[in-house]
Design an enzyme around this catalytic site. Structure first.
Site, short mmCIF file in Angstrom:
data_model
loop_
_atom_site.label_atom_id
_atom_site.label_comp_id
_atom_site.label_asym_id
_atom_site.label_seq_id
_atom_site.Cartn_x
_atom_site.Cartn_y
_atom_site.Cartn_z
N ASP A 1 0.68 -1.47 0.25
CA ASP A 1 0.18 0.31 -0.08
C ASP A 1 0.71 1.42 0.00
O ASP A 1 1.85 1.10 0.42
CB ASP A 1 -0.72 -0.51 1.16
CG ASP A 1 -1.85 1.41 1.30
OD1 ASP A 1 -2.43 1.96 0.21
OD2 ASP A 1 -2.26 1.14 1.89
N GLU B 1 2.67 5.06 -4.21
CA GLU B 1 2.57 5.72 -4.80
C GLU B 1 4.30 6.70 -5.53
O GLU B 1 4.11 6.68 -6.41
CB GLU B 1 1.65 7.20 -5.25
CG GLU B 1 0.29 6.34 -4.92
CD GLU B 1 -0.27 5.23 -3.82
OE1 GLU B 1 0.29 5.81 -3.07
OE2 GLU B 1 -1.12 4.48 -4.20
N ASP C 1 -8.84 4.11 -2.05
CA ASP C 1 -10.11 4.81 -0.97
C ASP C 1 -11.71 4.58 -1.42
O ASP C 1 -11.61 6.09 -1.44
CB ASP C 1 -9.22 5.95 -0.43
CG ASP C 1 -8.31 4.87 0.39
OD1 ASP C 1 -7.92 3.21 0.65
OD2 ASP C 1 -7.42 5.35 1.52
C1 GLC Z 1 -4.42 3.53 3.02
C2 GLC Z 1 -5.35 1.90 1.89
C3 GLC Z 1 -6.45 1.47 3.04
C4 GLC Z 1 -5.96 1.50 4.17
C5 GLC Z 1 -5.44 2.44 4.89
C6 GLC Z 1 -3.99 2.22 5.88
O1 GLC Z 1 -5.60 4.10 2.86
O2 GLC Z 1 -6.12 3.00 0.73
O3 GLC Z 1 -6.93 0.71 2.45
O4 GLC Z 1 -6.99 0.37 5.01
O5 GLC Z 1 -4.04 2.95 3.98
O6 GLC Z 1 -3.30 0.62 6.20
#
Ligand code: GLC
Length: 819
Positions: free
Chosen positions: A408, A411, A486
């Protein structure tokens, strides 16, 4: 260090500043190399045309011709045979002819015209502008016929059809995005153009910030280009859109077959904060008999968000937890972010520093930025030493039994800075030539998933890794599935979940899904139920939620919705053999399980802009309910004959029908002639043995026959690559007073658990007068003995079906029913 890149960086204009474009002019010199390549020089620029295959041509426009070819992060296939190309020069024109298309190259000024073999223009440079450059920027303008449609562009919100839009490729963390937010988390600079049933595709292989203006600033021409690098694009000719996707994915690589458990239901939230809560969630599924394969641990399982660590208070014994979950049929997936907390007492930070794995500033000091743990260092995933170091860090998590990794914030997202990412001039070391972040940004996520995938595979070489990512680039499916970031718990986002997954699917990423129920906000029971239903038909079926939201597990909406949601997840598990078969197909030819109607029926104008129904695999037409308070839905059926999956009622296509869709039911249709392999409901995909394997057969019209395929393997190892799979075709045919089903001989060495096959012929109003299996007449047994291994058949007048049950073997079997 590469001086041209530094120059480009200095010259980088603010986003979309009006450029004074220089259009490429008259060709001064041409030179051929081999039979399939020609170079054209004009005012210090070089255009190289390379025929890779009869339907694939690479066009590379360089404004700095002497530079060594840049490395492609996407392309994996470089040994093309060049097809049957012939290059002819005559006066002011050059022509490149292949068996499937002709490319005319005008030399005064330099313009490209792609034609089919009948001389029809498929695609052409805009006569006025063509290829242009200004400073470090490159761009091409193309004529835009009024009736041409555009699809793809990877992860884009809003409508599936793209016209009159300007789209940017720049991986961006945008929580709670809306239909017109652009860009989003990942970049796939690939699109299809279709017109009168014929399609071409273009892949711009450029990792700098790029943009596509598809009729936004002009109705007559569209354009694409980038802020640096070459205008390096691949032109694919169909005419079928499927052929283009197969070729594109051959060029940039395909999704390897994922572990089967990753196709089960997956439950996530930010965060299940403790071992106690995780165990409660697992019990929540099993005690309610709601199937589930995966539980996710979001950032709070770690010690202060330090990647590769555990919080010793809330997760005191990770191996025991993960082991117990495993024994109960759950796989554990954990999140990993790229930001490594700057902390000299933290082993990942120390080892990464020792090996020089983190990004540095020009003065040699560490580049840092803030993410969840506070001040972080960022691995240089463009560099192989850093990738290997990163891959090795998973040893502890893998030893604890963790089997999936969720990459995650890649980017990469950086908090509290205007650009929301790493400074553009930070240099990535690469493996030879260094490159600024401006060039690497869009592949940072891709390379993080590569490091993760390769690291996991090294640690467990006999198992298929599962990686889920937020950011990536073309070719990303080689390493990871992806989800759409998100999103929000609204009906509009439910619609977008569908169009975005279709857009990803047609852009070469078949393994995709959206956070079911919406990440931000709290869905009503109805919205959650409808979203879960769509989720049955997205390859990644994962429910997730933001922190501080009320619970969103499938049983949190009252008893009636708990039943509905259980039925919905049961449906996913029933269809798993079919879903797995469609994923196997995608891993071989790139054709995704989720198929927009225009992909499956390119000649049907009435379906060209349809983005609220889709094909799942070759034979299921899915028409999800995407609006509140609906109890029925209108569905456009393509040509041919179709069965309502639920009632087995048959319809003739090329028409719209309205069917019941109470809140517990998603409309699904089956192509006449198809066989949909289904299994018994189970609580997780690893349960065995499954008996019987039910082949739901939907007879075609008299005189017709249709062939379906079936694929199975052990679901976890890589032995399928050595032929350890079980593959067969089923052919269903109908005559005036008979229906026949031929199960072809099994290809492959895999031996499933001993089981019976139940051929279930649906939509039949009368019992057959005789049923023969393999030449032997079977007796009718209307009180079938459960689990009996002797072949038998029965007829269910209410459900209008015939069941023929017999032991599964690897031989060909013919089943004949006479009426
Ligand atoms: C980001 C991700 C989300 C995750 C959060 C905390 O917003 O897109 O899916 O739950 O980070 O890790």
């Amino acid at each position: 260090m590469n001086f041209r890149r530094v120059f480009i960086l200095l010259a980088l204009t603010p986003l979309f500043a009006a450029a004074q474009w220089r259009s490429v002019g008259v060709v001064e010199a041409t030179s051929k190399s081999g039979t399939n390549e020609v170079q054209l020089q004009s005012q210090g620029t070089t255009l190289t045309i390379t025929v890779l295959a009869d339907d694939v041509i690479r066009v590379r426009f360089q404004t700095s011709p002497n530079e060594a070819p840049p490395h492609s992060w996407a392309v994996v296939k470089t040994d093309w045979d060049g097809g049957s190309a012939q290059i002819n020069e005559s006066g002011t024109n050059l022509s490149v002819e292949t068996a499937e298309l002709n490319l005319l190259i005008n030399k005064k000024p330099l313009r490209l015209v792609f034609q089919d073999k009948n001389g029809n223009v498929i695609n052409q440079d805009d006569p006025g502008l063509g290829m242009c450059y200004e400073g470090s920027e490159v761009r091409v303008w193309k004529s835009m016929p009024q009736d041409e449609r555009y699809y793809g562009f990877g992860e884009k919100a809003g409508r599936f059809l793209k016209r009159e839009v300007a789209l940017t490729m720049w991986n961006s963390d945008i929580p709670g995005y809306s239909a017109d937010t652009d860009p989003l988390y990942q970049s796939i600079p690939f699109f299809l153009g279709t017109r009168k049933g014929k399609a071409y595709g273009i892949f711009l292989d450029n990792t700098w910030r790029s943009s596509f203006d598809i009729g936004k600033s002009s109705r007559k021409r569209y354009s694409f280009g980038a802020e640096g690098g070459d205008l390096d694009y691949y032109f694919f000719y169909g005419p079928s859109p499927k052929k283009i996707i197969t070729r594109f994915t051959e060029l940039v690589g395909r999704m390897p077959l994922p572990p089967k458990w990753a196709l089960g239901f997956q439950q996530s939230r930010w965060s299940y904060p403790s071992e106690t809560r995780v165990r409660e969630i697992a019990r929540g599924f099993r005690s309610r008999k709601i199937p589930c394969d995966v539980i996710y641990l979001d950032i709070d399982y770690m010690d202060g968000y330090r990647i590769f660590t555990w919080n010793s208070k809330s997760f005191p014994n990770p191996s025991k937890l993960v082991g117990d979950l495993g024994a109960d049929g759950f796989k554990t997936v954990v999140i990993v972010d790229p930001g490594i907390k700057v902390d000299s007492s933290y082993s990942a930070f120390r080892s990464g520093m020792q090996l020089g794995c983190f990004l540095k500033k020009a003065d040699g000091t560490l580049y840092t930025g803030k993410v969840w743990p506070g001040v972080c260092a960022f691995p240089d995933f463009a560099n192989s030493t850093a990738r290997e170091w990163w891959g090795g860090q998973f040893a502890g998590l893998v030893a604890a039994g963790v089997r999936g990794f969720w990459t995650d914030m890649n980017e990469p997202s950086v908090f509290d800075v205007p650009l929301k990412t790493v400074d553009l001039d930070i240099l990535h070391k690469g493996d030879g030539d260094s490159a600024p972040h401006a060039e690497i940004h869009n592949v940072y996520g891709l390379e993080m998933t590569r490091a993760t995938y390769e690291g996991i595979l090294k640690l467990r070489p006999d198992e298929r890794p599962f990686v889920l990512t937020r950011a990536s680039y073309a070719g990303g499916p080689r390493y990871a599935a992806s989800w759409t970031g998100d999103n929000v718990a609204t009906w509009e986002h439910l619609k977008m979940a569908l169009t975005m997954c279709l857009g990803m699917s047609i852009s070469g990423q078949p393994f995709t899904g959206a956070d079911i129920g919406g990440f931000i906000g709290h869905p009503s029971g109805e919205l959650f139920a409808r979203w879960l239903q769509l989720g049955v038909f997205t390859p990644l079926m994962r429910a997730h939620s933001q922190i501080n939201e009320p619970n969103k597990e499938p049983w949190e909406y009252g008893a009636a919705f708990t039943d509905i949601n259980r039925q919905t997840i049961n449906l996913r598990y029933r269809f798993l053999p079919y879903i797995y078969t469609t994923m196997a197909r995608a891993s071989v030819d790139g054709i995704p399980p989720m198929r927009p109607m225009m992909l499956e029926f390119p000649d049907d104008e009435s379906l060209a802009e349809n983005d609220d129904e889709f094909m799942f695999g070759p034979d299921l037409l899915v028409a999800p309910v995407l609006a509140e308070g609906k109890n029925s839905r209108t569905v456009r059926l393509p040509a041919g004959e179709w069965y309502d999956y639920w009632s087995a009622k048959k319809y003739t296509g090329k028409t719209s029908v309205t069917v019941d869709a109470p809140v517990g039911r998603i409309p699904v249709f089956v192509r006449a002639g198809a066989i949909i392999p289904t299994q018994q409901v189970m609580q997780s995909s690893g349960e065995a043995p499954v008996d019987p394997l039910t082949l739901q057969a939907f007879p075609p019209s008299e005189g017709q026959q249709y062939t379906s395929e079936y694929y199975e393997d052990d679901g976890i190892s890589l032995q399928y690559e050595q032929g350890n799979y079980f593959k067969r075709t089923y052919t269903l045919s109908a005559a005036a007073s008979s229906i026949s089903l031929l199960m072809g001989a099994v290809d492959g060495a895999y031996k499933p658990h001993p089981r019976r096959v139940q051929a279930q012929i649906r939509g039949v109003t009368l019992p057959p007068t005789s049923v023969m299996v393999g030449g032997q007449r079977l007796e009718r047994s209307d009180q079938p003995e459960a689990g009996a291994r002797t072949p038998q058949w029965n007829f269910d007048a209410v459900a209008r079906l015939i069941n023929v049950t017999f032991p599964d073997t690897k031989q060909a079997v013919q089943i004949d029913m006479r009426f």
